[in-house]
Design an enzyme around this catalytic site. Sequence first.
Site, mmCIF file in Angstrom:
data_model
loop_
_atom_site.group_PDB
_atom_site.id
_atom_site.type_symbol
_atom_site.label_atom_id
_atom_site.label_comp_id
_atom_site.label_asym_id
_atom_site.label_seq_id
_atom_site.Cartn_x
_atom_site.Cartn_y
_atom_site.Cartn_z
ATOM 1 C CE LYS A 1 3.119 3.397 3.161
ATOM 2 N NZ LYS A 1 3.520 3.611 4.577
ATOM 3 C CE1 TYR B 1 -0.198 2.302 4.130
ATOM 4 C CE2 TYR B 1 0.925 0.208 4.493
ATOM 5 C CZ TYR B 1 0.608 1.499 4.907
ATOM 6 O OH TYR B 1 1.126 1.975 6.086
ATOM 7 C CD GLU C 1 9.891 2.194 10.820
ATOM 8 O OE1 GLU C 1 9.960 3.183 10.060
ATOM 9 O OE2 GLU C 1 9.771 1.032 10.394
ATOM 10 C CG LEU D 1 8.383 2.816 4.897
ATOM 11 C CD1 LEU D 1 8.215 1.575 4.029
ATOM 12 C CD2 LEU D 1 7.041 3.453 5.197
#
Length: 281
Positions: free
Chosen positions: A144, A33, A176, A201
């Site tokens: 992702k 996505y 993160e 990411l």
Amino acid sequence: MSRTVYVNGAFVPEEEASVSIFDRGFLFADAIYEVTAVIDSKICEWEGHVARLERSLGEIGMGMPMSSEELLEIHRELVKRNDMEEGAIYLQITRGAIDRDFVMPKDLEQTVVLFTQAKKLTGEKKGLRVVSMPDIRWARRDIKTVQLLAASMVKTEAKKQGKDDAWMVEDGFVTEGSSNNTYIVTAEGKIITRNLSNSILPGITRKSVLRIAEEMKMEIEERPYTIEEAQKATEAFMTAATSFVTPVLEIDGVELGDGTPGPVSKRLCEVYIEEARKASC
């Protein structure tokens, strides 16, 4: 009023949208996505998002279902049909539908779904309070995918603790946030953020914010850092596609600075939004 969404070539009311119960995105999270921000009814950071989309698809053995130009036109049409001024558009591409089997099949017709979320993105950022939690995600966070259960679990736990979000920790170092890249600012004004690898990411907003910081002659160091180091920082912030640059005011109960958004994050957010408006399409 009902939203108009896009499903496999058709714009339909959200109540009429459906995909197969055998879709591999549902059965295996076999899907990628992207989410793009919308400001002034225009799409932000398109080139970066579509490039990452193509990379993520390739990493799990899928190709683009259509061209970048065709995908952009669908985004624009959704903005128009939903009379959207500000918010986000989510794009999800699955491998397709077939009877359940762990082996990834070849040459399936991909499922392509897009929907909008109208919400205020610009304006003053009040700042967040975060807690640290173990990073329990898989090892390929640079892709992702839609498998966001771990992120959902840690964000939910943070809310249960009366906080806004979680910073995830692996081997003693921050990776993160639950859905964002993280940064700290030292007393000398240096910005420190985790270096790119399979552990995080590669944020599109991250890339732009670091470029802006460099152009503003701010010192940047990309490396892992601990929660303890973060708690000693003068300020901290997070970046994401739909929250831009968001200050962090507290980490595991320790207040940073004077407990208000710091000058570095405030200025970076201002400049980022200015540039995003100019470059949107």
